[in-house]
Design a protein around this motif. Structure first.
Motif, short mmCIF file in Angstrom:
data_model
loop_
_atom_site.label_atom_id
_atom_site.label_comp_id
_atom_site.label_asym_id
_atom_site.label_seq_id
_atom_site.Cartn_x
_atom_site.Cartn_y
_atom_site.Cartn_z
N SER A 55 0.81 -1.22 0.00
CA SER A 55 0.00 0.00 0.00
C SER A 55 0.85 1.27 0.00
N GLY A 56 2.17 1.11 -0.13
CA GLY A 56 3.05 2.26 -0.06
C GLY A 56 3.62 2.41 1.33
N PHE B 115 5.07 7.90 3.33
CA PHE B 115 4.37 8.62 2.26
C PHE B 115 2.89 8.75 2.58
N ARG B 116 2.28 7.69 3.07
CA ARG B 116 0.86 7.76 3.37
C ARG B 116 0.57 8.75 4.49
N VAL C 266 0.70 12.18 2.90
CA VAL C 266 -0.56 12.45 2.21
C VAL C 266 -1.63 12.89 3.20
N THR D 280 -1.13 4.14 -1.97
CA THR D 280 -0.13 4.67 -2.89
C THR D 280 -0.25 3.98 -4.25
N SER E 266 -2.68 13.17 -7.68
CA SER E 266 -1.41 12.85 -8.32
C SER E 266 -0.37 13.91 -8.04
N LEU F 21 3.79 8.67 -9.40
CA LEU F 21 3.45 8.64 -7.98
C LEU F 21 2.12 9.36 -7.76
N TYR G 208 -2.03 8.66 -5.47
CA TYR G 208 -2.67 7.94 -4.39
C TYR G 208 -4.18 8.03 -4.54
N GLY H 269 4.40 -2.09 -6.10
CA GLY H 269 4.33 -0.73 -5.62
C GLY H 269 5.40 0.19 -6.16
N GLN I 242 8.99 7.58 -3.46
CA GLN I 242 8.09 7.94 -2.36
C GLN I 242 8.72 9.00 -1.47
#
Length: 397
Positions: A70-71, A75-76, A79, A99, A237, A249, A251, A272, A278
């Motif tokens: 899922s990344g 990074f998540r 976000v 991701t 994006s 990259l 999400y 991924g 990321q």
């Protein structure tokens, strides 16, 4: 053995795009200098900070293992922080953020994850080509939702047949819109969420152009609407906002069940996004959140004004968009979209995309991408001004 492409593949490609590639090759062989305003590919690099972080991360041996499905958590979480900063929306990075290798990656696969062959999905016409192509891949039946100037290119939800709504698994929209450059306000999204809840529909919102807004216009995330997470997902994006198109990259955020379904599908397809990319994405989001990153919207607003003002002086009145990197330009009567695009290319070397490449409702328009610098766009204005003047003399404008 002769291998033939499948019927599914034959349904994917647009004959218009293939035809335009042939036109460009012919014009190029004639020695004409081509200015390509067709594909919406950013012509600027990321910020120095983003490139520095990426360069450092690429030299770190620890980044060369398989990424997580899922990344990375980092990074998540970035976000989630950015959505809170930008829209006041709180996201659970574990269950509400996925991701992706570009928003097209997610859009191409979502129908496979949340619908079955024979199901129905409601998609916009005109619309970005992957919206329809994703349904072909999934065996899902498209039902087109016309977007017309008299309705400000917004769907009239009441006009969608009840039978279609009853069978549909999801409805897809995008504001600010590619190719239309149309925008929607919060009131529209509130209405859309109510519509989805009343009809047990998933809303899929493509928000790739939220950071390319002009004239003090502020795009809305559908997740700002109360209860939207129950019925909606949103794609975003880093390609356009931070000039990271080649990094692939993006999400998807929102409804946890849809996030989980797409994540499970993706785990069977790929591993991924490269961790170094990321980390560069985290840097881009943090720069933006802290107000230290470049403001790409200012660049595109200036480019918009060069083309809009110059072409209006020449006699081509194009509505001024409030967002995106595109002009959706109505063409004079007597032309088809494909005819005028071809004649512009062969006469001036300027590439624009016929509106019917995005659906039958696109006939009567061309899409012009703001993907060259000011000086080149001034040359475009000069070339198109000559083209328009010549057609006026011929009585064709």
């Amino acid at each position: 053995m002769k291998v033939r492409s499948s019927e599914r593949i034959r349904q994917l490609g647009s004959a218009i795009f293939a035809e335009m590639e042939q036109w460009k090759e012919e014009v190029s062989r004639q020695g004409t200098d081509i200015i390509d305003l067709g594909i919406g590919s950013p012509d600027l690099p990321p910020s120095d900070k983003v490139m520095e972080v990426l360069a450092k991360a690429v030299t770190n041996p620890a980044n060369y293992g398989y990424p997580t499905r899922s990344g990375g958590r980092g990074f998540r979480e970035a976000v989630s922080r950015w959505y809170d900063y930008r829209f006041g929306v709180q996201l659970d990075p574990e269950n509400e953020v996925l991701t992706l290798m570009g928003s097209q990656d997610g859009l191409a696969h979502l129908a496979m994850a949340v619908a079955d062959p024979g199901d129905v999905a409601i998609v916009p016409d005109p619309g970005y080509p992957i919206y329809h192509a994703s349904l072909v891949l999934a065996g899902v039946t498209p039902r087109m939702m016309p977007l017309r100037a008299e309705n400000h290119f917004l769907p009239v939800l009441e006009d969608i047949p009840e039978e279609v709504v009853r069978r549909a698994k999801f409805i897809l929209c995008s504001y600010p819109s590619n190719p239309l450059s149309a925008v929607a306000d919060r009131q529209f999204f509130e209405k859309l969420v109510r519509f989805a809840r009343d009809h047990d529909l998933l809303v899929v919102h493509d928000l790739a152009y939220s950071e390319l807004a002009f004239d003090d216009y502020e795009p809305t995330s559908i997740l700002q609407v109360e209860g939207a997470k129950e019925v909606a997902v949103e794609f975003h994006s880093l390609s356009k906002s931070y000039n990271m198109a080649g990094c692939r990259l993006a999400y998807m955020v929102g409804n946890p069940e849809a996030v989980r379904a797409l994540g499970e599908l993706k785990s069977n397809i790929d591993y991924g996004v490269f961790e170094a990319i990321q980390q560069a994405g985290i840097a881009a989001l943090e720069e933006d959140r802290q107000g230290t990153g470049p403001r790409v919207a200012e660049v595109y607003q200036r480019r918009r004004d060069i083309l809009i003002n110059g072409l209006r002086r020449a006699g081509w009145a194009i509505p001024t968009p409030k967002a995106t990197m595109f002009l959706w330009a109505p063409i004079p009567k007597g032309w088809t979209s494909r005819q005028i695009s071809r004649e512009i290319l062969y006469s001036t070397g300027v590439v624009v995309i016929p509106g019917d490449a995005f659906g039958q409702e696109g006939e009567g328009y061309v899409r012009i991408a703001l993907v060259r610098d000011d000086k080149v766009l001034e040359e475009v204005v000069a070339r198109l001004s000559r083209f328009i003047e010549e057609r006026k003399q011929e009585g064709r404008w």
